[in-house]
Design a protein around this motif. Sequence first.
Motif, PDB file in Angstrom:
ATOM      1  N   CYS A  20       0.834  -1.199   0.000  1.00  0.00           N
ATOM      2  CA  CYS A  20       0.000   0.000   0.000  1.00  0.00           C
ATOM      3  C   CYS A  20       0.870   1.251   0.000  1.00  0.00           C
ATOM      4  O   CYS A  20       2.026   1.219   0.421  1.00  0.00           O
ATOM      5  CB  CYS A  20      -0.913   0.044   1.236  1.00  0.00           C
ATOM      6  N   ARG A  21       0.298   2.319  -0.443  1.00  0.00           N
ATOM      7  CA  ARG A  21       0.960   3.625  -0.330  1.00  0.00           C
ATOM      8  C   ARG A  21       0.453   4.295   0.943  1.00  0.00           C
ATOM      9  O   ARG A  21      -0.750   4.291   1.206  1.00  0.00           O
ATOM     10  CB  ARG A  21       0.640   4.496  -1.540  1.00  0.00           C
ATOM     11  N   VAL A  22       1.350   4.873   1.734  1.00  0.00           N
ATOM     12  CA  VAL A  22       0.981   5.487   3.005  1.00  0.00           C
ATOM     13  C   VAL A  22       1.224   6.990   2.930  1.00  0.00           C
ATOM     14  O   VAL A  22       2.305   7.435   2.539  1.00  0.00           O
ATOM     15  CB  VAL A  22       1.787   4.886   4.176  1.00  0.00           C
ATOM     16  N   ALA A  33      -5.347   8.049  -6.915  1.00  0.00           N
ATOM     17  CA  ALA A  33      -4.088   7.492  -6.419  1.00  0.00           C
ATOM     18  C   ALA A  33      -4.249   6.031  -6.013  1.00  0.00           C
ATOM     19  O   ALA A  33      -3.336   5.215  -6.184  1.00  0.00           O
ATOM     20  CB  ALA A  33      -3.584   8.314  -5.235  1.00  0.00           C
ATOM     21  N   ALA A  34      -5.442   5.701  -5.485  1.00  0.00           N
ATOM     22  CA  ALA A  34      -5.690   4.330  -5.030  1.00  0.00           C
ATOM     23  C   ALA A  34      -5.914   3.360  -6.179  1.00  0.00           C
ATOM     24  O   ALA A  34      -5.981   2.144  -5.963  1.00  0.00           O
ATOM     25  CB  ALA A  34      -6.897   4.304  -4.096  1.00  0.00           C
ATOM     26  N   LEU A  67      -4.405   2.864  -0.795  1.00  0.00           N
ATOM     27  CA  LEU A  67      -3.864   4.064  -0.164  1.00  0.00           C
ATOM     28  C   LEU A  67      -4.284   4.111   1.298  1.00  0.00           C
ATOM     29  O   LEU A  67      -5.472   3.951   1.612  1.00  0.00           O
ATOM     30  CB  LEU A  67      -4.373   5.306  -0.901  1.00  0.00           C
ATOM     31  N   VAL A  68      -3.324   4.335   2.179  1.00  0.00           N
ATOM     32  CA  VAL A  68      -3.584   4.454   3.609  1.00  0.00           C
ATOM     33  C   VAL A  68      -3.250   5.883   4.032  1.00  0.00           C
ATOM     34  O   VAL A  68      -2.099   6.315   3.918  1.00  0.00           O
ATOM     35  CB  VAL A  68      -2.736   3.456   4.428  1.00  0.00           C
ATOM     36  N   CYS A  69      -4.262   6.628   4.487  1.00  0.00           N
ATOM     37  CA  CYS A  69      -4.073   8.020   4.920  1.00  0.00           C
ATOM     38  C   CYS A  69      -4.200   8.064   6.434  1.00  0.00           C
ATOM     39  O   CYS A  69      -5.260   7.727   6.982  1.00  0.00           O
ATOM     40  CB  CYS A  69      -5.113   8.928   4.277  1.00  0.00           C
ATOM     41  N   VAL A 110      -9.160   2.901  -0.257  1.00  0.00           N
ATOM     42  CA  VAL A 110      -8.606   3.966   0.579  1.00  0.00           C
ATOM     43  C   VAL A 110      -9.002   3.725   2.040  1.00  0.00           C
ATOM     44  O   VAL A 110     -10.174   3.476   2.337  1.00  0.00           O
ATOM     45  CB  VAL A 110      -9.111   5.356   0.145  1.00  0.00           C
ATOM     46  N   ALA A 111      -8.023   3.774   2.922  1.00  0.00           N
ATOM     47  CA  ALA A 111      -8.289   3.782   4.368  1.00  0.00           C
ATOM     48  C   ALA A 111      -7.915   5.154   4.899  1.00  0.00           C
ATOM     49  O   ALA A 111      -6.823   5.659   4.616  1.00  0.00           O
ATOM     50  CB  ALA A 111      -7.485   2.702   5.073  1.00  0.00           C
TER      51      ALA A 111
END
Length: 920
Positions: A60-62, A129-130, A135-137, A165-166
């Motif tokens: 995931c992207r953070v 982006a997800a 994507l983890v925000c 997305v989280a």
Amino acid sequence: MYGGEPGGPGLYGRRSECDRLEGMLAEIRTGRSQVLVLRGDAGIGKTALLDHMAGQASGCRVARVTGVESEMELAFAGLHQLCAPFLDRLDRLPAPQRDALGMVFGLQEGNPPDPFFIGLAVLGLLSDAAEERPLVCLVDDAQWLDQASAHTLAFVARRLLADSVALVFATRESADEPALRQLPDLRVKGLGDVDAHAVLRVALRSPLDPAVLDGIVAEARGNPLALLELPRGRTPAEIAFGFGLPSTMPLASRMEHGFLRQLQALPPETRKLLLLAAVEPVGDVILLWEAAERLGIGADAATPAEAAGLIDLGSRVRFRHPLLRSAVFHAAEVGELQEVHAALGAAPDLDPDRRAWHRAQASPGPDEEIATELDRSADRARSRGGLAAAATFLERAATLTPDPARRVTRALAAAQAKLQAGEFDTASELLVTAESGPLDDLLRARIALLRAQIAFAAERTDEAPQLLLSAAARLEPLDVGLARETYLDAFSAATFVGRLTGDPGLREVAQAVRRAPTHQVGKRELILDGLAALYTDGYAAAIPIRRRAVQAFHSNDGSGADEPRLLWFAAIAAANIWDDEGWNVLSTRHVRVARGTGALSELPLALNSQIVALLLSGEQAIAAALVEEERAVREATGSNIASYGALVHAALQGREIPACELIDATVKEVVQRGEGIGAMNAYWASALLLNGLGRYEEALAPARKASEYPLELGMPAWGLIELIEAAVRSGDNRVARDAFERLSETTGATGTDWALGMESRSRALLDTGDADELYRQAIDHLGRTRVKVELARTHLLYGEWLRRDGRRIDARGHLRAAHDQFSAMGAEGFAERARRELAATGETARTRAPDAREKLTAQETEIARLAALGRTNQEIGAQLFISPRTVEWHLRKVFMKLGVSSRKELYDALPGEVRISIPG
């Protein structure tokens, strides 16, 4: 087992919390969005949980955001942190969203963007982006986010659904953030004794007597940071014999005190460097050292703080814990704070708004140059949609203004901005500041106007119309245009409280308008004069000017800044004078203009008006879809306007339990809030529901309440229609005749087909001897209108009368027509009433078997309709406040339910009334 030292593979005593966060990661990997707010006391371990989630987010992207207390006044500062890595994707957004975010981030200039376009832009940006990988925000210290960022991120959180997305917020338990209240949350509590002892043993450097150990654990109350930090900076003797601070001190304060003990051992230059770092919110290391050099602080000053693990000066400045930053900041003297702010504000390459803010905080007294800088910062903040930031800049500018007259002007501007930002108490305080300066008559009148606007916006009290009236009267000799605008505000306020207001009510506002000097001729003047005539000269006398007002909007498709609010008055006027075509045109235009201009605060009112118009026209499917859109708009904007359209929709559906629950809840809500017009609409919906179910005696009470005030702005005459039917069927002819006399005063004066049809039908109900002819006249008149519900009701009433007159064969045709029409509209209560009457004539009504098309939800119907119109996923998402990915998810479900495989097949698969709404 989750255990180990901080920073290791796990966390003591946090198995359930970690499982919840890891479960969220599993969900977003399957394409389902996740939102959570971690709530807990300072030091309870929220940041550690965010770190754990980031560590588990493989593949995931953070993206991380940290709220900073000293940055709360800078608009969209938190959003900058979150979106900066994704700005290369701006070009993929629809133009209005791209432009809104571009203005927020200073990438382009233009008019202030609507906050909801900004929210949609961020939603689209994160969704895009997800698409590449989940994507983890993570948003830490959310209680210190600037207001604009907090509201935008909460908007995004509510609209996420089918995106990978989280979005996880961490905030203080005691924090009061309205934006986050409606989101799913998880309370992070203190550790149990076993885990607390384990954490404490990690913090201690030597063995400790078990009794003292137990005392420390009890003192910390399971707070991990307290267990780790309170022993720091103390000698073994202090821990063994004198550990702890007075128990009356809050735990957060005790931890800050513990940090201060560690700071006291540092050299003075190191403490000043830490203060610089605490005041500079961005964490810019280069800026920090530039400011340090101005203060004569050498590079070696950081060594003791870094060696003690208090701060990390890597790529960004990071404190070990936010409480440490807070302790440093709050322990500083005023002079020390001014000194470091001055050093930071002297940076040549600093953002102009941050420079102005630092210079303002450094100023020991009034300074016009700095106040002017703050004015410019306020303008920039407004242009980016940062109302709260603009208000704060203006407030500080007023404080620093040396000239008393200019201070008054700036205080008024700040109060206006605070009002727009919803900070009503601060706005009132600024008015007090303004009143202390030199005032002319116009300034006094403007202060009175602002005080009235604050009263209405803050509490919707019945004092607001009086305050607005007084302000308008003071403005008359000074600024006629502003006075007339204020009178329209007074009408709005009096309309809102309606039957719940004391004096003055609508009539007194009207009398004041009639006495006031006239202004340039225009649509606003026609609306205002029409309202004044209604409440001073009476319904019939006001019809000509009200018709001119409706026609002015009917023939002019303008979209000025005040168009949305005026269109609401114009649409209501059309309905009030029984002009069904004008009502349809103007309510439709109101929705279109509100959407097009981004006037989302007006959109719920516009949608409610159009929904009721569509429902009475029998276009139930379209109305149901708009009910869903109106719900989404209210949720997105935080509007507290009652859902009148949803009330009428529920009443016409005739499903008693859910309809009654909605009506009862609405009545309680609007009465508590002082919304008289809402009470009238709820009572009318209740009477409509009960008459449809054939519960006439029960319908009497709400029908009386709905029609109690004949000149109430809205549709009290519709309450009279329900009252006549309920009273006749209950055998109370006296009440019915009295209601008819009141109704005919409006229907006879307008003479439209809608009005004459309702008058003929109501007179026929009284059975004056010519009911047969009157029902035929009513059907003829209503057949030429859009109000198909009333046409179907007339067939039903005529059929009922014919059956009771012994003419069963004649009755069947009208009852069958009523049943078929009501069934097609989804008006189940009235349809069942028609079915029972048909059965009494010896005929069985045909029941329609529901098909797959009727299994669509309201939102799915609207998405399918928009897709059939050729709208893209992005365009549909923008209208319904959801992401394009969520639109696609819904469309897949629509295709499955309708048995189609492409958008081209959608049109033929949609229900007939939905197809009719789609231009050929």
